[in-house]
Design a protein around this motif. Structure first.
Motif, short mmCIF file in Angstrom:
data_model
loop_
_atom_site.label_atom_id
_atom_site.label_comp_id
_atom_site.label_asym_id
_atom_site.label_seq_id
_atom_site.Cartn_x
_atom_site.Cartn_y
_atom_site.Cartn_z
N LEU A 199 6.89 -4.68 0.45
CA LEU A 199 5.93 -5.45 -0.34
C LEU A 199 5.58 -4.75 -1.65
O LEU A 199 5.39 -5.40 -2.68
CB LEU A 199 4.67 -5.71 0.49
CG LEU A 199 4.88 -6.59 1.73
CD1 LEU A 199 3.55 -6.82 2.44
CD2 LEU A 199 5.51 -7.93 1.36
N VAL A 200 5.49 -3.43 -1.62
CA VAL A 200 5.22 -2.69 -2.86
C VAL A 200 6.40 -2.84 -3.82
O VAL A 200 6.22 -3.06 -5.03
CB VAL A 200 4.96 -1.20 -2.56
CG1 VAL A 200 5.01 -0.38 -3.84
CG2 VAL A 200 3.61 -1.04 -1.90
N LEU A 201 7.61 -2.74 -3.31
CA LEU A 201 8.81 -2.89 -4.13
C LEU A 201 8.87 -4.29 -4.74
O LEU A 201 9.32 -4.48 -5.87
CB LEU A 201 10.06 -2.63 -3.29
CG LEU A 201 11.39 -2.41 -4.03
CD1 LEU A 201 11.28 -1.20 -4.94
CD2 LEU A 201 12.52 -2.25 -3.04
N ILE B 115 14.63 -9.92 -1.97
CA ILE B 115 15.00 -9.21 -0.73
C ILE B 115 13.92 -8.23 -0.28
O ILE B 115 13.58 -8.19 0.91
CB ILE B 115 16.36 -8.51 -0.91
CG1 ILE B 115 17.45 -9.57 -1.10
CG2 ILE B 115 16.67 -7.63 0.29
CD1 ILE B 115 18.82 -8.99 -1.34
N PRO B 116 13.35 -7.39 -1.17
CA PRO B 116 12.31 -6.46 -0.70
C PRO B 116 11.14 -7.17 -0.05
O PRO B 116 10.64 -6.75 0.99
CB PRO B 116 11.89 -5.73 -1.98
CG PRO B 116 13.05 -5.86 -2.89
CD PRO B 116 13.64 -7.19 -2.61
N GLY B 117 10.69 -8.26 -0.66
CA GLY B 117 9.58 -9.01 -0.09
C GLY B 117 9.91 -9.63 1.24
O GLY B 117 9.09 -9.63 2.17
N THR C 17 5.33 7.66 -1.14
CA THR C 17 6.54 8.38 -1.57
C THR C 17 7.54 7.42 -2.21
O THR C 17 8.15 7.74 -3.23
CB THR C 17 7.19 9.08 -0.36
OG1 THR C 17 6.25 9.95 0.26
CG2 THR C 17 8.41 9.88 -0.79
N GLY C 18 7.69 6.27 -1.60
CA GLY C 18 8.60 5.27 -2.17
C GLY C 18 8.15 4.81 -3.54
O GLY C 18 8.98 4.60 -4.44
N MET C 19 6.84 4.64 -3.74
CA MET C 19 6.32 4.23 -5.05
C MET C 19 6.62 5.30 -6.11
O MET C 19 7.01 4.97 -7.24
CB MET C 19 4.82 3.99 -4.96
CG MET C 19 4.43 2.74 -4.20
SD MET C 19 2.62 2.58 -4.08
CE MET C 19 2.18 2.45 -5.83
#
Length: 453
Positions: free
Chosen positions: A252-254, A263-265, A347-349
């Motif tokens: 959701l952040v992506l 796709i990320p959502g 970390t991903g952000m």
């Protein structure tokens, strides 16, 4: 006399015929007309299995089943789930048999001990029930002591030697007749289990089992996991929960960094849907938890697009955490999973903002185009060619106004002072479309002053 004999013989025939009709055979009285439920207890013992077995036993009670057979094939699992399953098995009034078809280790052994009888197939094993923590080491003394008490109680319920049960969970206990090496946990083979009274019989298949139970002619029913329960067993596993939450948060952040809904959502929403779906099927979550989660997510989005100095963000995180706790079977487990998910998402952000635009296919996720001068995008024409040119102020400059420079009427701004209309001026700097001028008379005075000095 002859008539008496005939009457007596006739009476015996009638009696024999009546017995054939009204008195069922031994097989009929023991097995026919009865129902046996075979319930699989497979793979890891976790809360999804607890939900399934609770439903199976509840259904058996509603249908007045005569016997429940738990087909054991598990390496063990969670102690808390095993405790709840054992409680359900103990409390049912229907006779239960634990039928070990491959192995009943650790939590599986504990569940088996709570059944009324234990029957094992040849070559199967039962035991090795020491409590292990998350690092793979023996649990702390407090947890180990409680588990030993549970094992002892389970053995005593059905008049089994409690020392044997304790030896399964405590390597310091020795059983002489089994030649158990010092420091080893007890694991019983089928023949050893029979010899120490921990298994009532050995049966190679279901037919032999039913024959031993005296239910040869009974109706056999298979109680199987539904598709939804299979999913629930997977997604309620303690290892899977933080993975789902991490994928959900990161996805959701992506999605916030990419236009539309891609796709990320879809991945993030799917992971969170699986979490709530599995916990709902398992009986841990309700619609109120899902609604609260959606409200929390909405507050976080609102914080991003309409900053409230952190108020919406704090309320959103609180609502999400509360919904997860409401959906979970263990507050400690869900808190650990939530912290892991938050760390993974942060970390991903960081990686996303720092490296995602440098290389790889993920470059397309973030919009990096900019309207720069190098690419030909300009907000206005630059007049660098006017630097040093002279002209005349057409209006009063205080400090902005109009001037005639190179026979062109331009908007200019004085260097800071007041310049009257009709004064001679000179362009001292140009920044884009901003033209800064100075009165030439002031400039001449300054030059003369410098010469005199």
């Amino acid at each position: 006399m002859k008539n008496i004999r005939i009457m007596l013989f006739s009476s015996l025939l009638v009696a024999a015929f009546a017995m054939m009709i009204f008195v069922p055979s031994a097989a009929q009285t023991e097995g026919e007309g009865k129902t046996v439920y075979f319930v699989p207890v497979e793979e890891t013992v976790e809360r999804g299995l607890e939900s399934f077995l609770s439903r199976a036993i509840e259904t058996a009670e509603e249908e007045s089943v005569d016997h429940i057979v738990l087909e054991m094939n598990t390496p063990g699992g969670r102690v808390d789930a095993a405790g709840e399953i054992a409680k359900v098995v103990r409390e049912t009034e229907i006779p239960t048999t634990a039928y070990v078809v491959r192995e009943a280790m650790s939590a599986g052994a504990y569940i088996s001990l709570n059944a009324n009888e234990i029957v094992m197939q040849p070559g199967t094993e039962m035991g090795s029930a020491q409590v292990i923590d998350g690092t793979g080491n023996a649990a702390e003394d407090k947890a180990q002591s409680a588990w030993l008490g549970n094992m002892r109680s389970a053995a005593e319920i059905n008049d089994r030697d409690p020392q044997v049960a304790l030896a399964m969970a405590d390597p310091s206990i020795e059983i002489e007749e089994l030649n158990l090496a010092e420091g080893e946990l007890l694991t019983l083979t089928a023949s050893e289990a029979v010899s120490v009274g921990y298994a009532e019989a050995i049966a190679a298949d279901r037919e032999e089992l039913l024959e031993y139970l005296g239910l040869e002619g009974a109706e056999v029913q298979e109680f199987e996991l539904s598709f939804a329960e299979r999913i629930a067993r997977i997604v309620t596993h303690p290892v899977v929960i933080p993975i789902l939450l991490s994928v959900g948060g990161l996805g959701l952040v992506l999605e916030l960094y990419s236009p539309g809904f891609g796709i990320p959502g879809i991945m993030g929403a799917s992971a969170l849907f699986l979490f709530f779906f599995g916990h709902t099927v398992a009986g841990f979550a309700g619609w109120e938890a899902l609604i609260l989660f959606i409200v929390g997510a909405g507050l976080l989005v609102l914080e991003v697009f309409s900053p409230s100095f952190g108020l919406f963000g704090i309320l959103g995180l609180g609502a999400i955490l509360t919904s997860l706790i409401m959906s979970s079977f263990s507050t400690v487990n869900i808190l650990i999973s939530f912290v892991i998910a938050v760390l993974v998402t942060i970390t991903g952000m960081i990686i996303l903002m720092k490296y995602i635009d440098r290389a790889g296919p993920m470059k397309r996720v973030v919009l990096n185009d900019a309207t720069t001068t190098e690419l030909g995008y300009i907000s206005s024409n630059s007049r660098d060619d006017l630097a040093g040119k002279t002209g005349e102020s057409l209006t009063v400059l205080r400090p902005s106004g109009s001037a005639m420079i190179n026979d062109e009427r331009l908007d200019v701004v004085s260097e800071g002072g007041y310049i009257e209309q009709g004064r001679k001026i000179k362009v001292v700097s140009v920044s884009g479309s901003k033209i800064v001028v100075r009165e030439t008379r002031t400039e001449d005075k300054d030059n003369k002053k410098e010469e005199n000095e």
